[in-house]
Design an enzyme around this catalytic site. Structure first.
Site, PDB file in Angstrom:
ATOM      1  N   SER A 198      -1.325  -6.364  -7.193  1.00 11.17           N
ATOM      2  CA  SER A 198      -1.409  -5.239  -6.253  1.00 11.17           C
ATOM      3  C   SER A 198      -2.058  -5.680  -4.957  1.00 11.17           C
ATOM      4  CB  SER A 198      -2.230  -4.109  -6.864  1.00 11.17           C
ATOM      5  OG  SER A 198      -3.559  -4.531  -7.066  1.00 11.17           O
ATOM      6  N   ASP A 199      -1.772  -4.950  -3.888  1.00 10.73           N
ATOM      7  CA  ASP A 199      -2.582  -5.126  -2.685  1.00 10.73           C
ATOM      8  C   ASP A 199      -3.952  -4.507  -2.970  1.00 10.73           C
ATOM      9  OD1 ASP A 199      -3.515  -5.756  -0.180  1.00 10.73           O
ATOM     10  OD2 ASP A 199      -1.811  -4.931   0.903  1.00 10.73           O
ATOM     11  N   TRP A 200      -4.889  -4.846  -2.138  1.00 10.61           N
ATOM     12  CA  TRP A 200      -6.305  -4.518  -2.389  1.00 10.61           C
ATOM     13  C   TRP A 200      -6.587  -3.018  -2.171  1.00 10.61           C
ATOM     14  CZ3 TRP A 200      -4.752  -8.995  -3.375  1.00 10.61           C
ATOM     15  CH2 TRP A 200      -5.571 -10.046  -3.727  1.00 10.61           C
ATOM     16  N   GLY A 201      -6.749  -2.311  -3.277  1.00 10.61           N
ATOM     17  CA  GLY A 201      -6.981  -0.875  -3.167  1.00 10.61           C
ATOM     18  C   GLY A 201      -5.691  -0.072  -3.250  1.00 10.61           C
ATOM     19  N   TYR A 236       0.809  -1.211   0.000  1.00  8.43           N
ATOM     20  CA  TYR A 236       0.000   0.000   0.000  1.00  8.43           C
ATOM     21  C   TYR A 236       0.850   1.273   0.000  1.00  8.43           C
ATOM     22  CZ  TYR A 236      -4.294  -2.528   1.219  1.00  8.43           C
ATOM     23  OH  TYR A 236      -5.395  -3.340   1.198  1.00  8.43           O
TER      24      TYR A 236
END
Ligand code: BGC
Length: 748
Positions: free
Chosen positions: A288-291, A257
């Site tokens: 990617s990480d979530w968001g 993030y």
């Protein structure tokens, strides 16, 4: 073949696989234009197959493989595009059926297969102890077996991508996610993460390694810029990833993030293109990480797949990527490469092959969870009260819900354990993880376990909420065990090292009432211990997982001698830390902050040594019910093919106490490069019977003697005098061996 044997075999195969890929990198460029038509040919190598499949795709299909969403209906207020039959889980990426490309069904899996908010009613999984407990075992074989447990259960439930392999360094003992990670040392964390990943992937499911990189605090995790100079970064956080990737060959790397040196980690050409894909020649894909994605151009920086897309500001790798291809701001070759990387990992792990359902043995998995918790429990202090004396008449357990079970950490890694229903206490958490505000107690009660193990002793329990009443009860028993807990959750750091909810005062009141008092800690991090001098014994049980009560009883009763060693330093107080206050703590959510990691590669015990500080308990520390001697250290230089410097440590381990137990030997180096302070270069765990002596060897990774040279863009071992030290912890003296080493450069 034993699981440990399989692990060794796997290691060798990983090395062979890497060199094959290196050769292939060249071959691919030449061959791309002249391949025969694609066929599902098992004998074809995975890179060739990936190229051939990708070449048959339409652009719509290519893009479909590069983004996915969270199949959780609650997250789609306007109706969910979730195909029938897809379970509620962390992620889903649709495959291409006509080309035999499977869907990716992703689950969190750091400590077991998760079941977000228990929406999948009744779906449980083996819950291993927390990452720190696993790391405290110093036992890669155990981590491998844990990976097998998680991988096989995930496969059985139909998942093929496991979001595990957390290897962020424990730079701050208040980090809300340290319990998912493997401590403060890059070699320990990297080797253990690699073993866990290899174990998971042995079950033909794909594992990530995460969160790349420097996601070392949760406070302002999406808006913080982690600053560190390149050498320090390479020698610490990146080294942990590099080792984990080499040892585990994960199919995917999840970018973080946070920002690193001015770029979002998921849009950082320096991290993704330069370090990961170029220097390390990583053949898999970056998700990617979530968001964590906020631009389509992250693909140019090296991001291959957008995850949890509904959490991003747009589904960047769908319509915006189509547009970018049309206007030429993203090249077709980059999209093809991203797709090939996903396919390559699928093929390498057999995700496209039909699964042979092997029945999952939850009983055996529970036994492993118990062993893991036992191996990870660290005995911090013992004034002759442990193991518990079988002639004790009455023992009072106080607090920590020790009658019900053991605490676990919260967030995306939360596992719903096998067994009776856990106890869940709702708590408020602000920000993105509001829905994770639930303290889950695994239903393994220390009270029950102790009663079963010592039927002659009368064990009773009191919650401790009424301190006076607890103290009065404490006066009437032979001994008191206080269970002190501190809950931690993803997305939330804690501001202090203290035990919450007045537990320090409770312990003081109990000790005053009955001096024969000890403390069992169930914490996701180090805590301060203002009562340390007054209690008889302290046991750090971390979050011990679904068999935690039994494991605690195994250690307290002496069924097993404690062997865990601290994978992170326990500070005396906040003033000892590089940053006494967490940057951004208490500021509104999403405040942009800069964290200057000025301690650089001097993380944890290396920081304490450099600053001349003495921690409350050092890295590597842990007591036992027996005693060991570690001596006759010799370091041998041998000439090995393809390795400019091959060093092996040889030494002798002896159990000089009165009980069997496992010893953990730690090998440190001290040199001009380490500014006269110790750095861990190897470790080894070994069981020893009473009076047993065994010789042992450790191969030393030469990068651990080196520093990163930005000028030469490689590792440099400076010529000079190196002292190796075989020790019981980062500060205890031990056997030494001196060696002269000539200047040497090692590839990135
Ligand atoms: C976490 C990841 C996790 C993902 C999916 C994110 O919030 O940082 O570790 O894998 O969610 O649940």
């Amino acid at each position: 073949m034993s699981i440990r044997g399989a692990w060794k075999e796997r290691q060798a195969a990983a090395v062979r696989g890497r060199s094959r890929f290196h050769r292939l990198g060249v071959a691919l460029v030449v061959a791309a234009a002249s391949f025969p038509p694609a066929q599902a040919d098992g004998r074809m190598d995975v890179d060739t197959r990936a190229v051939m499949t990708e070449r048959q795709m339409t652009d719509v299909e290519r893009l479909q493989m590069l983004h996915g969403f969270m199949p959780i209906p609650q997250f789609f207020p306007e109706g969910a595009p979730i195909p029938t039959g897809i379970p509620v889980t962390a992620g889903f990426v649709r495959g291409i059926a006509r080309l035999g490309v499977p869907d990716l069904l992703e689950t969190d899996a750091s400590l077991g297969v998760t079941n977000p908010m228990q929406i999948r009613l009744g779906d449980t999984a083996t819950a291993l102890p927390s990452g720190q407990a696993l790391a405290a075992s110093f036992d890669p074989g155990l981590l491998y077996e844990g990976g097998v447990v998680i991988g096989s259960e995930a496969a059985d439930k139909g998942f093929n991508v496991l979001l595990g392999g957390g290897v962020n360094l424990a730079r701050d003992p208040r980090n809300g996610r340290n319990f998912e990670y493997l401590g403060e040392d890059p070699w320990l964390a990297g080797t253990l993460a690699g073993a866990a990943i290899a174990g998971t992937q042995s079950q033909h499911v794909l594992s990530t390694v995460k969160h790349f990189a420097v996601n070392d605090q949760e406070t302002q995790r999406s808006t913080l810029d982690a600053r560190m100079d390149e050498s320090a970064l390479r020698e610490s956080d990146l080294l942990a990833f590099q080792i984990a990737i080499e040892k585990g060959a994960p199919g995917s790397v999840m970018c973080a993030y946070n920002w690193v040196n001015g770029h979002p980690a998921c849009n950082s050409p320096a991290l993704l293109n330069d370090v990961l894909k170029n220097d390390w020649r990583y053949p898999g894909f970056v998700m990617s990480d979530w968001g964590a994605v906020d631009t389509v151009y992250a693909i140019n920086a090296g991001l291959d797949q957008e995850s949890g897309e509904q959490l991003d500001t747009a589904v960047w790798f769908d319509a915006p990527l189509r547009k970018a291809l049309t206007d030429g701001s993203v090249r077709h070759e980059r999209v093809s490469d991203a797709v090939r990387r996903v396919l390559r990992s699928m093929y390498a792990l057999g995700l496209d092959q039909p699964r042979q359902a092997a029945p999952v043995n939850y009983v055996a998995h529970a036994a492993l969870a118990r062993r893991a918790a036992v191996e990870g429990i660290v005995l911090l202090k013992n004034d002759a009260v442990l193991p518990l004396d079988s002639t004790l008449q009455s023992v009072l357990l106080v607090g920590g819900h020790a009658d019900l079970g053991v605490l676990s950490g919260g967030g995306s890694s939360q596992v719903t354990p096998v067994g009776p229903a856990p106890t869940i206490i709702p708590v408020e958490v602000s920000g993105a993880m509001t829905y994770m505000g639930r303290q889950l107690y695994m239903p393994s009660s220390p009270l029950r376990a102790l009663r079963a193990a010592m039927p002659e002793t009368h064990f009773s329990y009191v919650s401790g909420y009424d301190v006076e009443m607890a103290a009065a009860r404490a006066k009437r028993v032979d001994m008191v065990i206080v269970f002190a807990t501190k809950w931690q959750v993803e997305s939330l750091d804690v501001g202090s090292l203290s035990l919450p909810e007045g537990q320090d005062d409770l312990i003081r009141a109990i000790v005053q009432a009955n001096p024969n008092t000890m403390v069992v800690l169930e914490t996701g991090n180090p805590v301060s211990m203002p009562w340390l001098a007054d209690v008889k014994s302290v046991v750090e049980a971390w979050y011990p997982g679904q068999e935690g009560g039994l494991a605690i009883a195994d250690i307290l009763t002496g069924a097993v001698s404690p062997s865990g060693r601290l994978p992170m330093s326990f500070p005396k107080d906040l003033a000892q830390l590089p940053r006494p206050t967490i940057v951004g703590f208490g500021s509104p959510h999403q405040t942009a902050v800069t964290v200057d990691y000025s301690e650089g590669a001097y993380v944890g015990y290396r920081w304490y040594a450099r600053e001349g500080k003495t921690a409350l308990f050092p890295f590597g520390y842990g007591l036992s019910y027996t005693r060991f001697s570690l001596d006759q250290l010799q370091i041998k230089k041998t000439v090995a093919q393809h390795q400019p410097l091959h060093l092996t440590a040889h030494f002798q381990l002896r159990n000089v106490g009165a009980r069997a137990g496992d010893v953990i030997a730690q090998l440190y180096v001290v040199s001009a490069q380490t500014r006269g302070t110790r750095r861990l270069v190897g470790y080894l765990r070994m069981p020893l019977d009473v009076s047993e002596t065994r010789t042992a060897t450790i191969d030393i990774d030469p990068r651990l003697l080196a520093t990163w040279s930005t000028a030469h863009h490689d590792w440099v071992i400076e010529g000079g005098h190196y002292q190796f030290e075989l020790a019981n912890s980062a500060i205890e003296p031990g056997a030494t061996y001196d060696l002269m080493i000539n200047t040497l450069h090692l590839a990135p």
